[in-house]
Enzyme design. Structure first.
Site: not given
Ligand code: UT7
Length: 329
Positions: A119, A256, A286
């Site tokens: 990225c 980004h 992204n």
């Molecule tokens: O380009 C550089 C690389 N990438 C990034 O910059 C991404 C960096 N990370 C992020 O943007 C965020 O961490 C995410 C958007 C990927 C995730 O957001 P988060 O607020 O950190 O959520 P999380 O991973 O803590 O997940 C929260 C909940 C989980 O459920 P439980 O364990 O709390 O019951 C996940 O299983 O959301 C669930 N979850 C989803 N729910 C619905 C994860 N993906 C999804 C989904 N739809 N697509």
């Protein structure tokens, strides 16, 4: 009294971008995995992404973006002597996607090569092109970020497949004279970093010398998020310190485009006013190395970015890699 000495700057001559035709909305993804439009919009700001058609390659996207950037610069491919393609999704393991694009553009001189910093690739490519131009060895660079990340996704993994999309953006940089001050037009400073200690937090689980397959993207999103804001604000501070400028002097912040919350937290931490922030992640998700030139292209086309504006670009991605570039447009 002696004349003040002049230096070479890499000045932006034009930008261009391209998104594949097919749009996939959050609603469409709700049919494929256990997710919701609400979750995706609230956690990431993404509303849709573009996905390359079957047979449509990274080089084809890159060529469309490059042609638009060359048109904007009033140049043709044969006037370019340096072409760098930032991509993690090359057409083939080799030859470089850059040489495919070089041939298509009729660039019959100089050198073309790929650069891989995921990225952060576009920032790394701008920094590399700037160093070539400043050395005097090359005069006109075409810097491209082009990706078909859809080909790396595990479409059954809801934690990653909703986040990414395909696209390409390009920028022409041209050697120009400057006074060596922050008033010069062109790339003023670049700051690149990497730390392989974080390599397992965002990676692809395949490759020619491991599995012999392309593999799928794997990410510990929380861990990436945890590091992102600190890393990108560090390199923005480096850019301001190196040029004696501040967030107040900056006209546009073009980060980004991975996640709206990361962008807004970074801007807030740096004291950047929300109206200076260019956000396009809602429209294309992204797109890795393509995301910054896609955002630049949008903000130039809609009249926000104008000659003389001070523009900060920054990114963070797999590796980890991260970097910034401060550009006087
Ligand atoms: O380009 C550089 C690389 N990438 C990034 O910059 C991404 C960096 N990370 C992020 O943007 C965020 O961490 C995410 C958007 C990927 C995730 O957001 P988060 O607020 O950190 O959520 P999380 O991973 O803590 O997940 C929260 C909940 C989980 O459920 P439980 O364990 O709390 O019951 C996940 O299983 O959301 C669930 N979850 C989803 N729910 C619905 C994860 N993906 C999804 C989904 N739809 N697509």
């Amino acid at each position: 009294m002696s004349e003040p000495s002049k230096i070479i700057r890499s000045r932006v001559a034009g930008v261009g971008c391209y998104l594949p035709e097919r749009v996939v909305t959050n609603a469409e993804l709700e049919q494929a995995v256990d997710t919701s439009d609400d979750w995706i919009v609230q956690r990431t700001g993404i509303r849709r992404r573009h996905i390359a058609a079957e047979g449509e390659t990274t080089s084809q996207l890159g060529i469309r973006a490059a042609e638009a950037a060359l048109r904007a610069a009033g140049l043709t491919g044969d006037q370019i002597d340096l072409l760098i393609v930032a991509t993690s999704t090359p057409d083939y393991t080799f030859p470089a996607t850059a040489t495919q694009i070089q041939f298509a553009l009729g660039m019959d001189q100089g050198v073309a090569f790929d650069l891989q910093a995921v990225c952060s690739g576009f920032v790394f490519a701008v920094a590399t092109a700037d160093k070539f131009i400043k050395s005097g060895s090359h005069r006109r660079a075409l810097v491209i970020g082009a990706e078909t990340f859809s080909r790396l996704l595990d479409w059954e993994d809801r934690t990653t497949c909703v986040l990414f999309g395909d696209g390409a953006g390009a920028m022409v940089l041209e050697a120009a004279e400057g006074d060596g001050t922050s008033k010069d037009r062109g790339v003023l400073t670049t700051h690149l970093r990497s730390d392989g200690a974080h390599r397992a937090k965002l990676y692809v689980d395949g490759g020619p010398s491991t599995t012999g397959t392309t593999g799928h993207l794997r990410m510990n999103g929380k861990e990436v998020y945890r590091h992102a804001v600190g890393m990108v604000t560090d390199v923005m501070r480096d850019a301001f310190a190196a040029t004696g400028t501040t967030a107040e002097d900056m006209t546009w912040f073009v980060p980004h485009q991975a996640n709206r919350r990361i962008i807004e937290s970074s801007a807030e931490k740096m004291g950047i006013a929300p109206e200076k922030v260019v956000i396009t992640v809602d429209r294309h998700g992204n797109t890795s190395a393509a995301s910054i030139p896609l955002a630049l292209c949008t903000a130039v086309a809609d009249g926000r970015i104008k000659p003389g504006d001070l523009v900060m670009i920054e990114a963070m991605g797999g590796g980890f890699t991260w970097g910034s570039a401060l550009i006087r447009w």
